[in-house]
Each structure stands twice: as structure tokens, then as C-alpha cells.
Design a protein around this motif. Structure first.
Motif, PDB file in Angstrom:
ATOM      1  N   PHE A 236       0.867  -1.175   0.000  1.00 25.95           N
ATOM      2  CA  PHE A 236       0.000   0.000   0.000  1.00 25.95           C
ATOM      3  C   PHE A 236       0.909   1.232   0.000  1.00 25.95           C
ATOM      4  O   PHE A 236       1.669   1.439   0.950  1.00 25.95           O
ATOM      5  N   PHE A 237       0.828   2.035  -1.060  1.00 23.67           N
ATOM      6  CA  PHE A 237       1.714   3.197  -1.174  1.00 23.67           C
ATOM      7  C   PHE A 237       1.088   4.438  -0.547  1.00 23.67           C
ATOM      8  O   PHE A 237      -0.112   4.707  -0.719  1.00 23.67           O
ATOM      9  N   VAL A 238       1.902   5.175   0.162  1.00 31.36           N
ATOM     10  CA  VAL A 238       1.519   6.486   0.703  1.00 31.36           C
ATOM     11  C   VAL A 238       2.653   7.443   0.352  1.00 31.36           C
ATOM     12  O   VAL A 238       3.465   7.147  -0.524  1.00 31.36           O
ATOM     13  N   ASN A 239       2.705   8.611   1.004  1.00 37.94           N
ATOM     14  CA  ASN A 239       3.750   9.548   0.614  1.00 37.94           C
ATOM     15  C   ASN A 239       4.661   9.988   1.756  1.00 37.94           C
ATOM     16  O   ASN A 239       5.344  10.993   1.648  1.00 37.94           O
ATOM     17  N   SER A 240       4.727   9.194   2.812  1.00 36.95           N
ATOM     18  CA  SER A 240       5.709   9.452   3.868  1.00 36.95           C
ATOM     19  C   SER A 240       5.771   8.252   4.800  1.00 36.95           C
ATOM     20  O   SER A 240       4.837   7.440   4.857  1.00 36.95           O
ATOM     21  N   GLY A 241       6.867   8.161   5.543  1.00 34.17           N
ATOM     22  CA  GLY A 241       6.977   7.126   6.562  1.00 34.17           C
ATOM     23  C   GLY A 241       5.965   7.316   7.665  1.00 34.17           C
ATOM     24  O   GLY A 241       5.455   6.338   8.239  1.00 34.17           O
ATOM     25  N   SER A 242       5.659   8.572   7.988  1.00 36.17           N
ATOM     26  CA  SER A 242       4.657   8.854   9.019  1.00 36.17           C
ATOM     27  C   SER A 242       3.295   8.318   8.611  1.00 36.17           C
ATOM     28  O   SER A 242       2.596   7.663   9.406  1.00 36.17           O
ATOM     29  N   ALA A 243       2.926   8.594   7.348  1.00 36.38           N
ATOM     30  CA  ALA A 243       1.643   8.083   6.855  1.00 36.38           C
ATOM     31  C   ALA A 243       1.643   6.560   6.824  1.00 36.38           C
ATOM     32  O   ALA A 243       0.616   5.919   7.093  1.00 36.38           O
ATOM     33  N   ALA A 244       2.801   5.975   6.533  1.00 39.69           N
ATOM     34  CA  ALA A 244       2.903   4.514   6.511  1.00 39.69           C
ATOM     35  C   ALA A 244       2.726   3.929   7.912  1.00 39.69           C
ATOM     36  O   ALA A 244       2.030   2.915   8.098  1.00 39.69           O
ATOM     37  N   SER A 245       3.344   4.550   8.918  1.00 39.75           N
ATOM     38  CA  SER A 245       3.181   4.081  10.302  1.00 39.75           C
ATOM     39  C   SER A 245       1.723   4.171  10.727  1.00 39.75           C
ATOM     40  O   SER A 245       1.168   3.256  11.356  1.00 39.75           O
ATOM     41  N   ASP A 246       1.104   5.286  10.390  1.00 37.81           N
ATOM     42  CA  ASP A 246      -0.306   5.505  10.716  1.00 37.81           C
ATOM     43  C   ASP A 246      -1.173   4.411  10.102  1.00 37.81           C
ATOM     44  O   ASP A 246      -2.026   3.801  10.771  1.00 37.81           O
ATOM     45  N   LEU A 247      -0.941   4.132   8.819  1.00 36.78           N
ATOM     46  CA  LEU A 247      -1.723   3.112   8.119  1.00 36.78           C
ATOM     47  C   LEU A 247      -1.454   1.722   8.692  1.00 36.78           C
ATOM     48  O   LEU A 247      -2.375   0.902   8.828  1.00 36.78           O
ATOM     49  N   ALA A 248      -0.217   1.447   9.034  1.00 32.18           N
ATOM     50  CA  ALA A 248       0.131   0.129   9.583  1.00 32.18           C
ATOM     51  C   ALA A 248      -0.638  -0.152  10.867  1.00 32.18           C
ATOM     52  O   ALA A 248      -1.152  -1.263  11.071  1.00 32.18           O
ATOM     53  N   ILE A 249      -0.733   0.839  11.748  1.00 30.03           N
ATOM     54  CA  ILE A 249      -1.478   0.668  13.005  1.00 30.03           C
ATOM     55  C   ILE A 249      -2.959   0.476  12.716  1.00 30.03           C
ATOM     56  O   ILE A 249      -3.630  -0.383  13.314  1.00 30.03           O
ATOM     57  N   ARG A 250      -3.468   1.244  11.784  1.00 30.51           N
ATOM     58  CA  ARG A 250      -4.884   1.112  11.398  1.00 30.51           C
ATOM     59  C   ARG A 250      -5.171  -0.297  10.877  1.00 30.51           C
ATOM     60  O   ARG A 250      -6.176  -0.923  11.248  1.00 30.51           O
ATOM     61  N   MET A 251      -4.288  -0.814  10.051  1.00 30.55           N
ATOM     62  CA  MET A 251      -4.488  -2.151   9.490  1.00 30.55           C
ATOM     63  C   MET A 251      -4.374  -3.227  10.571  1.00 30.55           C
ATOM     64  O   MET A 251      -5.132  -4.209  10.572  1.00 30.55           O
ATOM     65  N   ALA A 252      -3.441  -3.042  11.484  1.00 32.01           N
ATOM     66  CA  ALA A 252      -3.261  -4.025  12.561  1.00 32.01           C
ATOM     67  C   ALA A 252      -4.496  -4.089  13.445  1.00 32.01           C
ATOM     68  O   ALA A 252      -4.964  -5.182  13.812  1.00 32.01           O
ATOM     69  N   LYS A 253      -5.028  -2.935  13.803  1.00 32.38           N
ATOM     70  CA  LYS A 253      -6.227  -2.905  14.649  1.00 32.38           C
ATOM     71  C   LYS A 253      -7.406  -3.530  13.916  1.00 32.38           C
ATOM     72  O   LYS A 253      -8.204  -4.283  14.497  1.00 32.38           O
ATOM     73  N   ASN A 254      -7.521  -3.200  12.632  1.00 33.86           N
ATOM     74  CA  ASN A 254      -8.614  -3.746  11.833  1.00 33.86           C
ATOM     75  C   ASN A 254      -8.515  -5.263  11.744  1.00 33.86           C
ATOM     76  O   ASN A 254      -9.513  -5.983  11.876  1.00 33.86           O
ATOM     77  N   HIS A 255      -7.321  -5.764  11.536  1.00 37.33           N
ATOM     78  CA  HIS A 255      -7.122  -7.200  11.329  1.00 37.33           C
ATOM     79  C   HIS A 255      -7.333  -8.007  12.614  1.00 37.33           C
ATOM     80  O   HIS A 255      -7.932  -9.094  12.590  1.00 37.33           O
ATOM     81  N   THR A 256      -6.861  -7.466  13.726  1.00 36.90           N
ATOM     82  CA  THR A 256      -6.912  -8.240  14.981  1.00 36.90           C
ATOM     83  C   THR A 256      -8.167  -7.980  15.796  1.00 36.90           C
ATOM     84  O   THR A 256      -8.525  -8.779  16.679  1.00 36.90           O
ATOM     85  N   GLY A 257      -8.819  -6.847  15.534  1.00 36.74           N
ATOM     86  CA  GLY A 257      -9.962  -6.472  16.356  1.00 36.74           C
ATOM     87  C   GLY A 257      -9.554  -6.013  17.747  1.00 36.74           C
ATOM     88  O   GLY A 257     -10.396  -5.873  18.643  1.00 36.74           O
ATOM     89  N   LYS A 258      -8.286  -5.766  17.937  1.00 37.23           N
ATOM     90  CA  LYS A 258      -7.775  -5.328  19.237  1.00 37.23           C
ATOM     91  C   LYS A 258      -7.404  -3.850  19.156  1.00 37.23           C
ATOM     92  O   LYS A 258      -7.300  -3.264  18.063  1.00 37.23           O
TER      93      LYS A 258
END
Length: 755
Positions: free
Chosen positions: A434-456
Motif C-alpha cells: 500500500f503506497f503512501v507519501n511518507s513514513g509517518s503516513a505509513a506508520s499511521d496506516l500500519a497501526i490502522r491495518m493491525a487494529k482492523n485485522h486483529t480487532g484489538k
């Protein structure tokens, strides 16, 4: 062949049984002809209509010059029909023949360098140009070829003949600079017929004066300043003090024939272009005529000078030449005024580096150039991963920007091509990006995806970790939220101790830190959506995680339903040398990888790479869209970065140079007790500065070293909880010679101040 030439010489010039000896020629056959009374040079060429006209034009120039001074230039000899050039058949082949008088003298290249002879070179060249100033030639105006600097771009076709990829990139850089800074000015420069090749083997001398010029085969109707640039190049390229000798030629030329400031401003780039032309043609000639040593006679000196040239600030070179010509040096605005202008609309929350901030103007590879003419060795900035202003990366961006830049709602091949290339660098299983335009945006998206995937909802973070500047990124960055000005630790954040081999309570025993984590997080592990850490904690002081830490903590997180995130923003893309990704050093595979900074070589790109399973669960939610993430320009640039890493073996260079760097720093550590620890991998290194005999951090000394290095024009920064760790993470083109410069400077600082 020789007998045929002897017959021709007797028939056309009345020379009976002259001695004939073949001499060097670049792309034609030349012969020294010796009669009883005189010496000549017989020049032969394979017939070509355009060449025939150019050779006639060369004869006209030589006849004009000889009408004023018959001693300084070869004189064309007429055939028995009073013509100065003839087409004949030799060995059944049509050959152009002409003959010139032979000039005797000492080649400038055989003379020990002295200032008087180079002054004479400048003034003699100017006098020749004055003699030709009114001469016009249709053939020379029509001539368009590689050795005429105004057509420098014609040499691009030879770039691939340069075998070493790093050398090729250096020359490509100068092509790009010429294109941007010289080409737009060319139509406005004064032009005339010039010799175009005043190299040390085309200039005859006595001990202290130039007596003649030979080999007018490169004649061109070209910008006058090119004549000066070429002579200056050869005056400089085999000298230790190259700018001094170039300036001597310039000053003497300018005294006879006035040069304009605009012309002088181009000399740095024109001289680089001449050197680049030389190495391009030498490389190509080696491929075509390996036996022709004459074609590469100047190659070694040209490469040496190109390496010197890239380490010179163009502003410094221009000002040196301006002073030589009697002009005042250009002056930039003061740092105080620059800071005042900056602060008018830019908040002070954006800090500047060093006690004495730097006004940067430009940069190339591992060098940065300020507005005052200084060159800084960049031992610090990891964002220009493959080197500042890398020509392949720039070219990729420019070409794509001129063609198409849109978003991922449209279909374009580059998105799939880049994604495939990027994912090929990962272990099996990590295959959706998943492409974004900064490492900050990537970190943000990674946490969002992790929460979505685990339900935690909870996130376990590393002490001193840093992951970006968005709100979520700050929430998961102990480096930020635990700052005395920070927001504090949010309720959904759990933090674990940094497994630090140098100061940690368990040393380099990773599993012991994991046991501590299990005890500390007892009852909370089931609520963790994700654990995020860098493989080497940058803001913590370039601290590699203790041995086997990740091998034990990853299974623990996964056992309780969480996912593991590796932040590779600073450590990825071969920087660590041994492996392409930091997590590979720990023999683990994460579920999610965060990318940023270096993947675009200073162009803003970020990405999140995940498993199919995590991607599938994310696809069940609301549409994800990033306006700029994965745009074709970013994809072109990212692809170019990956190609440069491979072509220039930059991961291997990071390993070799990084190992040498640590080796030399550890030698320094033995001499200076204030160096507590040297750590890291590849070109990602921390130097822990302490109070001698302790592990207590030494902020004052670390800052002193950093600022003293800045004064010595070396860029290094500091990090760590107490800002006491020197961090060095240079572009991956950094060399062992650069390492020696840094280590020597640190040693000098420590010796001088006797800490």
C-alpha cells in the motif's frame, strides 16, 4: 602502403626517398615525413564528404594564421596543382591526403609545470582567438560532433561504455548539470572559430613560453568560452593544485581578450563536460579499438580530476575564477538575514542544525554545497539513500513528470511494475503493498491495518522508538510522547524496555528482556493489536536490538493474537549491509513492514507491505485512497532507486565501507576513553560519547564534537535519550576515503581538546 606514399610525395611535392614514420592519431593515420631539409606531417583520412569540407576549412584557418605568424602554427603544403588537399586511391581505397609543416618543440605535457608557461598558454591562446575572430566557415558552422562542448549531449550514447556503474553515475550527474545550467545559456554566448583542443600534447613550448599550437583537427565554430574552458581543463587535470593552474590560464587569457562574467560563471560545468567527454570517448574507444592507446591517453587524469571536481563547490570555483579575472567574488546573504527571512513565515518549532546553521545551495552524492562556497562531507543524511541528486533518479522523475502524474484510480503500468520489484525484495508471504507519501503516513496506516485485522486496540511500542509525525505516529513514538514537552503516553499504548546490549540490564541476551516483557504485560498481552519497533532503534542512539530478542518476542505477540510490525524507514534498502532489511538480521519475518525516507531518495514516498491475509481483512472495510500514494512519478523514482542500489552494488558497499568505518572507530575508541561504544551495522552507526571510565552520557562533549565537525565541513548529528550519541548514516555511496576523513577529524577534535 609506405612505398605508395613515397611515390605520391615525390610526384606531388618533389620529395625523393623521404623517411616516413607512422605517428599517433586519434581517428586517422598520420606520418612523420623527413626530407634532407625539412620535416612534415602527412595526414590521411578515409574519405567522407563532410570530413572533406571540414579539412578544407581547417586548411583555410591554418593559412589565415600563418599569414600573420608562420612560426606558431603548422602550414599547409600545396600539391602540384596548388591545392592543399587531395583525394587519392591507396591500396584500392579512397583516401583524403594533406600535408603540413612539422613544428618542433617541447610538448607542454613533457615540461615540468611552471606558472610562466601557463601564463603564456593563456595569452597565446587569446591571441590566436583574436586572429580568428572575424573568420567565418560554413563547414565549421555545420559541424556537429562529440568533441564540441556545445553538443556535449552527443556523448550520452557512450555512457554505457563506462564499465564501473559509480563512475557512470558521476559522469551522468555532470550531463544533468550541463543540461540544466549550461544548455539554456548557449544561444546567448558569443561564438567564433576556435582551436577547441589546447591539451598538453597539442601545445609546444620552450622552458617558459608557448611556441606553437598543433593538431587543428578539432576546430569548431563554438562559444568562445569553450576554448578557455578546454585549455583550463588540461592545465588543471594533472596538478595537485588544479584551480591555481586553471586560474593562471584564465587570468592571462582575460588580460588579452576580455571575458564576460556570464561566460566565467559556466567554467565549472564546461570543464566538467570536457573531462566527461574525454572519459566517455575513451571508454567507447576501448570497446572499439582496444589496441589504440592514444585514444585513452588522458583518461586516468580525467577520472582523477572528475573525482576532485565533484568535491568542489561550484560557487567556490566560480569565485576563484572571478577573482583571477579581476571581478569581485559573488556574496550570499548572511546567515542572520537568512534566518530572519525564514522566521517571518516559518515557525521556530522547525529547528535548524548546529550552533552555526548552514545555508545550503546544492548537493551531489555524498557532498553538500553551501551558499558561501564551502563543501560539506555528508556523513549524516540517510534520506538521499543512493546519493544526493543522483542522475538516474532525477532523470526518472523528470521524464515521468513530463508524461503523466495521476492517482491510483487510473490504471498505469508503473504502479504494478514498481510494486512487483519492491515486493521481490521481501520474503515470501509479504506480498501486498500500500503506497503512501511518507513514513509517518505509513506508520499511521500500519497501526490502522493491525487494529482492523486483529480487532484489538492496544499497541506495544519500544522505549525510545520513533515512527513519525502524524497523531497516531506520535502516539506510538516514545521518543516524542515521553519528551518533557510531549503529550504523554496514551491509554491504548503499552511500552517495553529497550533491549540495549550496552546499557541494558541483560546485556546482549535478548530472551531475558522478553521474559521481563511477559511479566510486565501479564494480563495485557491478549489486548495487543500490534507490536512495533525498528530493528535498530535510531532515535534511541542507533541501538541494535539484543541478540534473539525479536526471535522470542514475535512468537509471544502472535500467540496472543497480535501482529508484528517492523519499521524499516531508516534501516531498510540495504543500509545495514549484511541484509536488505533490518528484520532479516534477526532471522524473523514480520507481518507488516513500514517504509519511507530512503525509498524515494528524498522524494516523498512511503509504503506498507503486508501479508495477503492482513490485506484481505483490510479490503473488507471502507475504501483506502491516498491522493499521492503510488502516483506514477513516485513509482518511477522508487523504481530508479532500487535499480541504482543493484547496479552500483550499494548494499555491498554499505557492508564493506560500514565494516571499515566501525573498525576505524573502534581503533579510535582504544585511544579515547570518552568513546563508550561503537555500534550499528553497515552505514548505520552510533558512537556513544560518555564521561571517561563510565557509561554516563556526555551531552556536552557530543555536542562539541558535532559542532566542531561542522566547522571542519563534516556533517554528523546526535541522538539518544540524552542527545549524546553521534549518529552517522551517510548516503550509501560513501567511501573508505570519506571514512578516513571523518575518523581523522574526530581524533583531531578529541586530541586538541584533551577530553
Amino acid at each position: 602502403m609506405i612505398s605508395e606514399l613515397q611515390q605520391l610525395l615525390e610526384l606531388e611535392f618533389g620529395l625523393k626517398n623521404p623517411s616516413i614514420k607512422k605517428i599517433n592519431g586519434y581517428d586517422n593515420a598520420n606520418y612523420r615525413v623527413q626530407s634532407k631539409e625539412k620535416s612534415f606531417v602527412l595526414k590521411t583520412y578515409t574519405f567522407d564528404d563532410e570530413l572533406f569540407e571540414v579539412l578544407k576549412a581547417e586548411n583555410e584557418v591554418l593559412l589565415l594564421l600563418n599569414s600573420a605568424n608562420s612560426e606558431c602554427y603548422p602550414k599547409p603544403m600545396s600539391f602540384n596543382d596548388n591545392q592543399f588537399i587531395k583525394l587519392v586511391k591507396l591500396n584500392g581505397e579512397r583516401i583524403i591526403i594533406r600535408m603540413l609543416t612539422f613544428l618542433d618543440g617541447i610538448f607542454l605535457g613533457d615540461l615540468e609545470a611552471n606558472k610562466k608557461v601557463y601564463q603564456s598558454l593563456g595569452s597565446s591562446l587569446a591571441k590566436m582567438n583574436l586572429a580568428l575572430s572575424e573568420h567565418s566557415s560554413t563547414a565549421l558552422k555545420a559541424r556537429k560532433w562529440e568533441w564540441d562542448l556545445q553538443y556535449f549531449e552527443l556523448n550520452k550514447k557512450y555512457l554505457n561504455a563506462i564499465q564501473n556503474p559509480k563512475d557512470r553515475s558521476l559522469v551522468a550527474y555532470f550531463f544533468k548539470q550541463y543540461e540544466v545550467l549550461v544548455t539554456p545559456v548557449l544561444p546567448h554566448l558569443r561564438k567564433q572559430v576556435i582551436h577547441n583542443d589546447a591539451n598538453e600534447w597539442n601545445v609546444l613550448t620552450t622552458a617558459e613560453a608557448v611556441t606553437g599550437f598543433i593538431d587543428f583537427g578539432d576546430l569548431a565554430y563554438a562559444p568562445l568560452i569553450n576554448e578557455v574552458a578546454i585549455a583550463m581543463t588540461y592545465a588543471a587535470y594533472d596538478k595537485e593544485n588544479s584551480l591555481e593552474y586553471a586560474s593562471i590560464v584564465l587570468a592571462a587569457y582575460h588580460e588579452v581578450l576580455f571575458l564576460f562574467e556570464e561566460e566565467i560563471s559556466l567554467l565549472y560545468y564546461l570543464m566538467a563536460a570536457r573531462l566527461s567527454t574525454s572519459v566517455c570517448n575513451s571508454a567507447y574507444a576501448k570497446q572499439q579499438q582496444p589496441e589504440n592507446s592514444y585514444a585513452s591517453i588522458s583518461e586516468e587524469n580525467a577520472w582523477i580530476t572528475l573525482e576532485k571536481w565533484i568535491a568542489l563547490n561550484p560557487i567556490h570555483v566560480e569565485n576563484t575564477f572571478r577573482v583571477a579575472a579581476g571581478f569581485s567574488p559573488k556574496k550570499a546573504i548572511s546567515i542572520d538575514l537568512a534566518l530572519e527571512k525564514r522566521s517571518k513565515h516559518i515557525s521556530s518549532i522547525l529547528s535548524v542544525s548546529y550552533k552555526k546553521p548552514i545555508q545550503m545551495e546544492s548537493a551531489a552524492f555524498q557532498y553538500m554545497y553551501d551558499v558561501h562556497g564551502n563543501v560539506f562531507l555528508d556523513a549524516y543524511n540517510n534520506i538521499p539513500h543512493v546519493g544526493h541528486s543522483h542522475p538516474k533518479v532525477i532523470e526518472a522523475g523528470q521524464k515521468q513528470m513530463a508524461k503523466l502524474n495521476t492517482n491510483t484510480r487510473y490504471v498505469y503500468d508503473l504502479l504494478a511494475i514498481y510494486a512487483e520489484k519492491l515486493v521481490s525484495k521481501f520474503p515470501d508471504g509479504l506480498n501486498k503493498v500500500f503506497f503512501v507519501n511518507s513514513g509517518s503516513a505509513a506508520s499511521d496506516l500500519a497501526i490502522r491495518m493491525a487494529k482492523n485485522h486483529t480487532g484489538k486496540s492496544q499497541v506495544l511500542v519500544m522505549e525510545h522508538g520513533y515512527h513519525g509525525n502524524t497523531q497516531t505516529s506520535i502516539d506510538i513514538s516514545d521518543y516524542k510522547f515521553n519528551n518533557k514537552k510531549g503529550q504523554g503516553q496514551k491509554d491504548y499504548i503499552l511500552k517495553t524496555a529497550l533491549p540495549d546490549a550496552y546499557r541494558g540490564k541483560h546485556g546482549n541476551n535478548g530472551p531475558f528482556y522478553v521474559k521481563d516483557l511477559q511479566q510486565e504485560m501479564s494480563g495485557q498481552l491478549n489486548n495487543i493489536a500490534a507490536f512495533i519497533t525498528e530493528p535498530v532503534v535510531g532515535c534511541g542512539g542507533q541501538i541494535p536490538l539484543a541478540k534473539d530478542y525479536l526471535k522470542h518476542v514475535y512468537p509471544e505477540i502472535r500467540k496472543h493474537g497480535g501482529v508484528c510490525i517492523s519499521d524499516e524507514v531508516q534501516t531498510g534498502f540495504g543500509r545495514l549491509g549484511d541484509k536488505f532489511w533490518g528484520f532479516e538480521l534477526h532471522d524473523v519475518v514480520p507481518d507488516i513492514v513500514v517504509l519511507g525516507k530512503p525509498m524515494g531518495n528524498s522524494h516523498p514516498i512511503g509504503a506498507v507491505v503486508v501479508t495477503d491475509e492482513i490485506a484481505a481483512s483490510f479490503e473488507n472495510g471502507v475504501e483506502f485512497f491516498s491522493s499521492f500514494g503510488g502516483n506514477p512519478v513516485s513509482c518511477a523514482i522508487g523504481l530508479a532507486v532500487l535499480e541504482v542500489i543493484e547496479e552500483e552494488s550499494l548494499q555491498e558497499n554499505a557492508k564493506e565501507v560500514g565494516d571499515y568505518y566501525q573498525q576505524e572507530l573502534k581503533k579510535l575508541q582504544q585511544k579515547h576513553a570518552v568513546i563508550g561504544d561503537v555500534r550499528g551495522s553497515g552505514l548505520f552507526i552510533g558512537i556513544d560519547i560518555v564521561h571517561a571510565g563510565t557509561k554516563n552520557t556526555n551531552y556536552e562533549l557530543a555536542q562539541h564534537i558535532k559542532n566542531e565537525l561542522r566547522q571542519k565541513h563534516i556533517l554528523i548529528s546526535t541522538d539518544g535519550p540524552d542527545d549524546s550519541v553521534l549518529k552517522t548514516k551517510p548516503p550509501l555511496c560513501f567511501t573508505k576515503a570519506n571514512v578516513d576523513t571523518v575518523v581523522s577529524a574526530i581524533n583531531t577534535i578529541l586530541l586538541k581538546n584533551q577530553f
